[in-house]
Design a protein around this motif. Structure first.
Motif, PDB file in Angstrom:
ATOM      1  N   UNK A   1       8.682   0.457  10.160  1.00  0.00           N
ATOM      2  CA  UNK A   1       7.978   1.105   8.838  1.00  0.00           C
ATOM      3  C   UNK A   1       7.124   2.061   9.151  1.00  0.00           C
ATOM      4  N   UNK A   2       6.166   1.950  10.372  1.00  0.00           N
ATOM      5  CA  UNK A   2       5.291   2.868  10.811  1.00  0.00           C
ATOM      6  C   UNK A   2       5.802   4.325  11.072  1.00  0.00           C
ATOM      7  N   UNK A   3       6.948   4.229  11.997  1.00  0.00           N
ATOM      8  CA  UNK A   3       7.426   5.290  12.041  1.00  0.00           C
ATOM      9  C   UNK A   3       7.903   6.432  10.907  1.00  0.00           C
ATOM     10  N   UNK A   4       8.546   5.611   9.882  1.00  0.00           N
ATOM     11  CA  UNK A   4       8.849   6.380   8.600  1.00  0.00           C
ATOM     12  C   UNK A   4       7.679   6.800   7.945  1.00  0.00           C
ATOM     13  N   UNK A   5       6.392   5.913   7.737  1.00  0.00           N
ATOM     14  CA  UNK A   5       5.379   6.461   7.305  1.00  0.00           C
ATOM     15  C   UNK A   5       4.735   7.764   7.794  1.00  0.00           C
ATOM     16  N   UNK A   6       4.547   7.466   9.278  1.00  0.00           N
ATOM     17  CA  UNK A   6       4.030   8.787   9.914  1.00  0.00           C
ATOM     18  C   UNK A   6       5.188   9.868   9.734  1.00  0.00           C
TER      19      UNK A   6
ATOM     20  N   UNK B   1       0.759  -1.273   0.013  1.00  0.00           N
ATOM     21  CA  UNK B   1      -0.126   0.053   0.081  1.00  0.00           C
ATOM     22  C   UNK B   1       0.842   1.105   0.031  1.00  0.00           C
ATOM     23  N   UNK B   2       1.915   1.151   0.650  1.00  0.00           N
ATOM     24  CA  UNK B   2       2.923   2.340   0.608  1.00  0.00           C
ATOM     25  C   UNK B   2       3.438   2.695  -0.696  1.00  0.00           C
ATOM     26  N   UNK B   3       3.620   1.652  -1.460  1.00  0.00           N
ATOM     27  CA  UNK B   3       4.160   1.643  -2.791  1.00  0.00           C
ATOM     28  C   UNK B   3       3.258   2.359  -3.736  1.00  0.00           C
ATOM     29  N   UNK B   4       1.911   2.168  -3.273  1.00  0.00           N
ATOM     30  CA  UNK B   4       0.793   2.686  -4.128  1.00  0.00           C
ATOM     31  C   UNK B   4       0.178   4.054  -3.779  1.00  0.00           C
ATOM     32  N   UNK B   5       1.133   4.673  -2.715  1.00  0.00           N
ATOM     33  CA  UNK B   5       0.818   5.952  -2.259  1.00  0.00           C
ATOM     34  C   UNK B   5      -0.393   5.926  -1.064  1.00  0.00           C
TER      35      UNK B   5
ATOM     36  N   UNK C   1      -0.503   5.677   2.100  1.00  0.00           N
ATOM     37  CA  UNK C   1       0.354   5.846   3.392  1.00  0.00           C
ATOM     38  C   UNK C   1      -0.624   5.621   4.551  1.00  0.00           C
ATOM     39  N   UNK C   2      -1.594   6.291   4.905  1.00  0.00           N
ATOM     40  CA  UNK C   2      -2.396   6.218   6.013  1.00  0.00           C
ATOM     41  C   UNK C   2      -3.053   4.723   6.096  1.00  0.00           C
ATOM     42  N   UNK C   3      -3.801   4.085   4.862  1.00  0.00           N
ATOM     43  CA  UNK C   3      -3.853   2.635   4.969  1.00  0.00           C
ATOM     44  C   UNK C   3      -3.041   1.694   5.465  1.00  0.00           C
ATOM     45  N   UNK C   4      -1.590   2.104   4.997  1.00  0.00           N
ATOM     46  CA  UNK C   4      -0.718   1.236   5.341  1.00  0.00           C
ATOM     47  C   UNK C   4      -0.099   1.457   6.825  1.00  0.00           C
ATOM     48  N   UNK C   5      -0.227   2.610   7.627  1.00  0.00           N
ATOM     49  CA  UNK C   5      -0.183   2.758   8.859  1.00  0.00           C
ATOM     50  C   UNK C   5      -1.334   1.928   9.675  1.00  0.00           C
ATOM     51  N   UNK C   6      -2.565   1.880   9.061  1.00  0.00           N
ATOM     52  CA  UNK C   6      -3.289   0.895   9.880  1.00  0.00           C
ATOM     53  C   UNK C   6      -2.873  -0.424   9.906  1.00  0.00           C
ATOM     54  N   UNK C   7      -2.665  -0.887   8.652  1.00  0.00           N
ATOM     55  CA  UNK C   7      -2.023  -2.600   8.510  1.00  0.00           C
ATOM     56  C   UNK C   7      -0.946  -2.627   9.530  1.00  0.00           C
ATOM     57  N   UNK C   8       0.208  -1.472   9.554  1.00  0.00           N
ATOM     58  CA  UNK C   8       1.247  -1.915  10.502  1.00  0.00           C
ATOM     59  C   UNK C   8       0.771  -1.731  11.970  1.00  0.00           C
TER      60      UNK C   8
END
Length: 289
Positions: free
Chosen positions: A66-71, A37-41, A43-50
């Motif tokens: 990974x969550x820290x970098x996304x946030x 999901x992060x590669x698809x842009x 990011x917020x959905x990816x945070x939920x998964x993490x």
């Protein structure tokens, strides 16, 4: 994983969704889906998964990193740095302190120098690429020299080279050289294997640079003591996910009947809690969970 490695991220997300329908507490699947999901842009959905991955397995420290970098890229610098500090405290090696340093430096935090000093103390226990990246960060060699000297003979060397290139890109961002940062991250996304965290990190950086956006410092998303204060919507969402995951863990799993009850309970928690947050009552939503 094969779909994600081939860069077919949407198909990979669908495949992970199918797996998580039957194995809701599969921490690795949540983590891998987050990378896709992060590669698809997303990011917020990816945070939920993490967050779901960490709820299923609190010791899954790569999800914390990974969550820290996304946030950080979403602009929640305080929350991002809290995750990175926690990850660094658990791992406590040169690589973790270096990652913490570059994001502290980008956020303008005064303790960035302390993180770099801790990384330097651990330089003797790491490999050649780590030592070169550290020499670059403290000013003993140039970024070009560091890139030139990074070994790439074995697969382990190539993996470390990806990490080193990411640090080179961060070095250029810290010093305001956007063009060279883009060049470094661009080299990372040309790899055939698109399943690594390094690929996801480089993609995030390139997405941010492409829209000429740097992370905006937003307040921490901790729930304030005042009853009238409202946390950020993203904070509400990830607390809902944390609570959902813990509820699913407590419910029995064997048999179709129990599976139906588990999904029914999950749907109820999501629907009622999310309705409260959307109605402008985020604190009530969090307390409901």
């Amino acid at each position: 994983d094969a779909l994600r490695c081939a860069g077919r991220f949407r198909e990979a997300v669908a495949a992970y969704d199918a797996l998580l329908q039957t194995q809701t507490n599969h921490a690795v699947a949540h983590f891998q889906q987050a990378l896709a999901k992060a590669n698809l842009g997303l990011a917020e959905d990816a945070v939920m998964d993490l967050t779901a991955a960490l709820a299923a397995d609190p010791d899954f420290t790569w999800a914390l990193l990974q969550r820290g970098i996304l946030l950080f890229h979403l602009g929640y610098q305080e929350d991002a740095i809290a995750d990175l500090r926690r990850w660094c405290g658990i791992r406590n090696h040169g690589q973790s302190w270096t990652i913490l340093y570059v994001f502290l430096a980008r956020a303008g935090k005064p303790d960035a120098a302390m993180a770099l000093a801790n990384a330097e103390k651990r330089a003797k226990t790491e490999n050649r690429t780590f030592a070169l990246a550290l020499d670059m960060l403290v000013g003993r060699i140039t970024a070009d020299k560091a890139c030139e000297c990074m070994p790439h003979g074995t697969q382990e060397d190539r993996d470390w080279r990806e990490w080193g290139t990411f640090i080179v890109g961060q070095y250029h961002l810290i010093h305001g050289d956007i063009a060279k940062a883009q060049e470094a991250f661009g080299r990372m996304v040309t790899t055939k294997d698109k399943s690594t965290m390094h690929f996801a990190w480089a993609t995030l950086e390139l997405q941010a640079l492409a829209v000429a956006r740097t992370p905006i410092d937003r307040p921490a998303t901790q729930i304030p003591p005042a009853a009238t204060a409202k946390p950020h919507p993203l904070a509400v969402r990830w607390r809902i996910v944390e609570r959902l995951a813990s509820v699913r863990q407590r419910l029995p799993s064997p048999g179709e009947g129990w599976r139906y009850l588990r999904e029914l309970a999950a749907e109820k928690f999501w629907r009622e809690g999310w309705a409260m947050s959307q109605a402008g009552e985020p604190l009530r939503a969090i307390r409901f969970f």
